[in-house]
Design an enzyme around this catalytic site. Structure first.
Site, PDB file in Angstrom:
ATOM      1  CB  CYS A  70      10.569   9.678  -7.484  1.00 58.52           C
ATOM      2  SG  CYS A  70       8.952  10.220  -6.884  1.00 58.52           S
ATOM      3  CG  HIS A 116      11.340   9.934  -2.622  1.00 62.02           C
ATOM      4  ND1 HIS A 116      10.505   9.760  -3.702  1.00 62.02           N
ATOM      5  CD2 HIS A 116      11.709   8.676  -2.231  1.00 62.02           C
ATOM      6  CE1 HIS A 116      10.373   8.466  -3.968  1.00 62.02           C
ATOM      7  NE2 HIS A 116      11.088   7.793  -3.084  1.00 62.02           N
ATOM      8  CG  ASN A 156      -5.006   5.232  -2.471  1.00 65.19           C
ATOM      9  OD1 ASN A 156      -5.963   5.201  -1.725  1.00 65.19           O
ATOM     10  ND2 ASN A 156      -5.131   5.222  -3.790  1.00 65.19           N
ATOM     11  CG  HIS A 169       1.310  10.726  -4.377  1.00 62.58           C
ATOM     12  ND1 HIS A 169       2.081   9.627  -4.051  1.00 62.58           N
ATOM     13  CD2 HIS A 169       0.363  10.263  -5.249  1.00 62.58           C
ATOM     14  CE1 HIS A 169       1.643   8.564  -4.704  1.00 62.58           C
ATOM     15  NE2 HIS A 169       0.592   8.919  -5.427  1.00 62.58           N
TER      16      HIS A 169
END
Length: 356
Positions: A70, A116, A156, A169
């Site tokens: 990531c 994460h 989103n 995020h």
């Protein structure tokens, strides 16, 4: 809040926002990156009068990498990411694959946490307040760029929405024009002001909703409700009770209460469809007054930035368990939405679900 600005290997700006004032951020980006090259341009539709960003370089953006690759996680050892440091509270950086760039505006990524596997709803009130402060600071900084007319902070969340990176995020778009949705609001605002001899449309809407049956949450400084003509199956608008044009104008009392109300709202969203359901996909969108001229929206009556009301619109494209709301012929072809869930029922459901 401590703010530290630095540069990535390809010249893009990266900013750390830290809860502790004694945090030191001096890690260098060790990746061998070339300068970012973008092809973004703005094209205006002569029939509709709106604008389209053409950005062909985005075809090569990172797409659903495994968790251990990531790019939004902190750097650890030889696993290098977009964030050079080994930890962070909140980070903002220029998007490597922006939809808007240069004279066409700017796009930034906002990482809410280094965890994460978390979501915004998992943040503490202190962490959520730091995100609010970062949104506010970026709104201020971006508004001073000569090419920027409107700043849009949004999140989103979920693969169904189209998210290509699973890390919690959001993004910030700084547009070189007033967006079509905001333009419609401003025209309605001007028309209502003229028709009523000066009444503010946002104030009238908020007053009517607070007196009705679609209120979901209400604090001393914020109110959340399902709007009368909700477009989406589950859609909530969150307003500060004191009208302000943008995030910069929020007072300390509203800033302090915001995390309490917003986190509770997000946690209710995750429980709409019952226990055991996957996390609810959503879009959370801040609507702020443009920084450009209001003249084209006057309609004969003067409209100023102070007439606009900052608010957040939160909605999901899931209409029931396991089923999505698709934008088909009427919605995509004619922009006429058909809502499968009565707004009153949506508000009732959001009130009854536990938020903790």
């Amino acid at each position: 809040m401590k703010k530290t600005s630095t540069r990535l290997a390809d010249g893009r700006e990266l900013i750390y926002y830290d809860l502790r004032d004694d945090t030191v951020r001096d890690a260098a980006d060790r990746r061998p990156l070339d300068r970012t090259v973008t092809t973004s341009e703005i094209r205006r539709d002569p029939l509709l009068g709106d604008s389209v960003a053409v950005a062909s370089h985005r075809q090569g953006r990172t797409y659903h990498p495994p968790a251990d690759e990531c790019p939004l996680c902190p750097t650890h050892g030889d696993r290098l990411s977009e964030i050079p440091d080994s930890s962070y509270d909140v980070v903002v950086f220029e998007n490597r694959f922006p939809s808007l760039a240069g004279d066409s505006g700017r796009c930034e990524v906002v990482c809410f946490t280094s965890d994460h596997d978390a979501s915004f709803a998992d943040l503490s009130e202190e962490q959520a307040r730091l995100v609010l402060d970062a949104w506010t600071d970026r709104t201020s900084e971006l508004s001073h760029l000569p090419s920027v007319e409107q700043v849009f902070c949004f999140e989103n969340r979920g693969a169904e929405i189209g998210v290509t990176l699973g890390h919690p995020h959001g993004q910030i778009y700084a547009y070189p024009f007033t967006t079509p949705r905001t333009a419609l609001m401003l025209r309605s605002l001007a028309a209502h002001k003229e028709a009523t001899g000066g009444e503010n449309l946002f104030d009238a809407v908020l007053e009517r909703e607070l007196a009705g049956e679609r209120v979901v949450l209400e604090g001393e400084h914020w109110a959340a409700f399902v709007p009368y003509a909700a477009h989406w199956p589950y859609e909530v608008h969150l307003y500060p009770k004191r009208r302000v044009p943008d995030l910069l104008a929020l007072d300390e009392a509203a800033r302090t209460e915001f995390p309490q109300v917003y986190l509770q709202l997000l946690r209710r969203f995750d429980r709409i469809f019952g226990e055991g359901e996957p996390p609810t996909p959503y879009i959370a969108a801040w609507h702020q007054a443009p920084f450009g001229s209001m003249e084209e929206f006057d309609g004969g009556t003067a409209v100023t930035r102070d007439d606009f009301a900052l608010h957040l619109e939160l909605f999901t494209i899931r209409r029931t368990s396991g089923k999505l709301k698709f934008l088909a012929g009427s919605e995509s072809g004619m922009n006429v939405f058909i809502n499968d869930v009565p707004p009153e029922r949506a508000a009732e459901r959001l009130r009854e679900v536990a938020s903790s």
